[in-house]
Design a protein around this motif. Structure first.
Motif, short mmCIF file in Angstrom:
data_model
loop_
_atom_site.label_atom_id
_atom_site.label_comp_id
_atom_site.label_asym_id
_atom_site.label_seq_id
_atom_site.Cartn_x
_atom_site.Cartn_y
_atom_site.Cartn_z
N GLY A 59 11.82 36.25 15.39
CA GLY A 59 10.90 36.05 16.50
C GLY A 59 9.68 35.22 16.14
N GLY A 60 9.81 34.42 15.07
CA GLY A 60 8.74 33.50 14.69
C GLY A 60 7.77 34.02 13.65
N LEU A 61 7.74 35.34 13.42
CA LEU A 61 6.80 35.93 12.45
C LEU A 61 7.59 36.57 11.32
CD1 LEU A 61 4.28 37.54 14.96
CD2 LEU A 61 4.11 35.32 13.82
N THR A 62 7.37 36.06 10.10
CA THR A 62 8.18 36.50 8.96
C THR A 62 7.36 37.15 7.85
OG1 THR A 62 7.97 34.34 7.90
CG2 THR A 62 9.83 34.66 9.40
N GLY A 63 6.06 37.30 8.05
CA GLY A 63 5.22 37.84 6.99
C GLY A 63 4.82 36.80 5.96
N SER A 64 5.05 35.53 6.27
CA SER A 64 4.72 34.43 5.36
C SER A 64 3.35 33.85 5.72
CB SER A 64 5.78 33.33 5.45
OG SER A 64 5.68 32.65 6.67
N PRO A 65 2.83 32.94 4.88
CA PRO A 65 1.53 32.33 5.19
C PRO A 65 1.49 31.57 6.51
CG PRO A 65 2.12 31.93 2.91
CD PRO A 65 3.32 32.52 3.57
N THR A 66 2.65 31.18 7.02
CA THR A 66 2.67 30.41 8.26
C THR A 66 2.39 31.25 9.50
OG1 THR A 66 5.07 30.73 8.53
CG2 THR A 66 4.35 28.78 7.30
N ASP A 67 2.44 32.59 9.37
CA ASP A 67 2.28 33.45 10.54
C ASP A 67 0.94 33.26 11.24
OD1 ASP A 67 4.77 34.43 10.06
OD2 ASP A 67 4.14 36.44 9.47
N VAL A 68 -0.11 33.04 10.46
CA VAL A 68 -1.45 32.86 11.05
C VAL A 68 -1.47 31.62 11.93
CG1 VAL A 68 -3.88 32.41 10.55
CG2 VAL A 68 -2.60 34.02 9.13
N VAL A 69 -0.87 30.54 11.43
CA VAL A 69 -0.84 29.30 12.20
C VAL A 69 0.05 29.45 13.42
CG1 VAL A 69 -0.34 26.82 12.12
CG2 VAL A 69 -1.27 27.97 10.10
#
Length: 203
Positions: free
Chosen positions: A136-146
């Motif tokens: 669903g687009g959120l993986t717990g990686s640094p990209t989640d904030v963006v």
């Protein structure tokens, strides 16, 4: 020699020894990023290194094993992204055979940047659908904030993930290519597998 025989020929004793080393480099890189909370990944350095030294198929094995290990010791969400490792391994192995890592003068380093950009595109094309469809687009990686920022701004989910990936991935993948290259270059030629000798040296 058939296609399958060529692949089998890459799996020499040296290649099998390199696989756990590559996995270890990837896992350590991932843990360092996690501990320091750096907005990078650094989990394909070993995969790129072994693709240069032993070829794409050996690197595929190392890459897949990396994400299986990370899925066990860190988070299971990393396991589906083993497909990214496969793509990186195949791309780097291909460009290695094309001579992109035969650096002889300073201007040749543009090929390393090009390899990093190609790895970036490969990683983004593979990881974005996985992130969207599986998580669903959120993986717990640094990209989640963006991703969250662009979603809040009204962007579609796929576009938000895609843009976020292209913000983080180029720095990560170009840095990973350079690190892997310099490690490969530090290995004495007599210890290089035949693939690595071809990839790093003029014929």
């Amino acid at each position: 020699m058939s296609w399958s025989e060529r692949i089998a020929a890459d799996f020499t004793t040296v290649a099998w020894v390199l696989i756990p080393i590559a996995v270890g480099i990837n896992v350590v890189g991932s843990f360092i990023v996690g501990l320091l909370r750096i907005p990078l990944f650094l989990d394909v350095i070993g995969t790129i290194l072994i693709a240069i030294l032993a070829g794409p198929w050996v690197a595929v094995v190392a890459g897949v094993l990396t994400n299986v290990v990370l899925g066990v010791v860190r988070t299971p969400t990393l396991i589906p992204f083993a497909l990214v490792q496969v793509g990186v391994a195949l791309v780097v192995g291909y460009v290695a055979l094309r001579g992109w890592f035969r650096i002889r003068e300073s201007r040749d380093y543009v090929w390393l940047v090009a390899a990093g950009l190609l790895v970036t595109v490969t990683a983004v094309v593979i990881s974005t659908p996985i992130a969207v469809l599986v998580f669903g687009g959120l993986t717990g990686s640094p990209t989640d904030v963006v991703v969250g920022f662009f979603l809040a701004a009204g962007a579609e989910l796929f576009a938000a993930v895609l843009v976020a990936e292209f913000i983080y991935e180029p720095i990560d993948k170009i840095a990973s290519v350079f690190i892997a290259y310099f490690i490969a270059q530090s290995i004495p030629e007599r210890y290089l597998p035949s693939f690595g000798q071809l990839a790093l040296n003029e014929t």
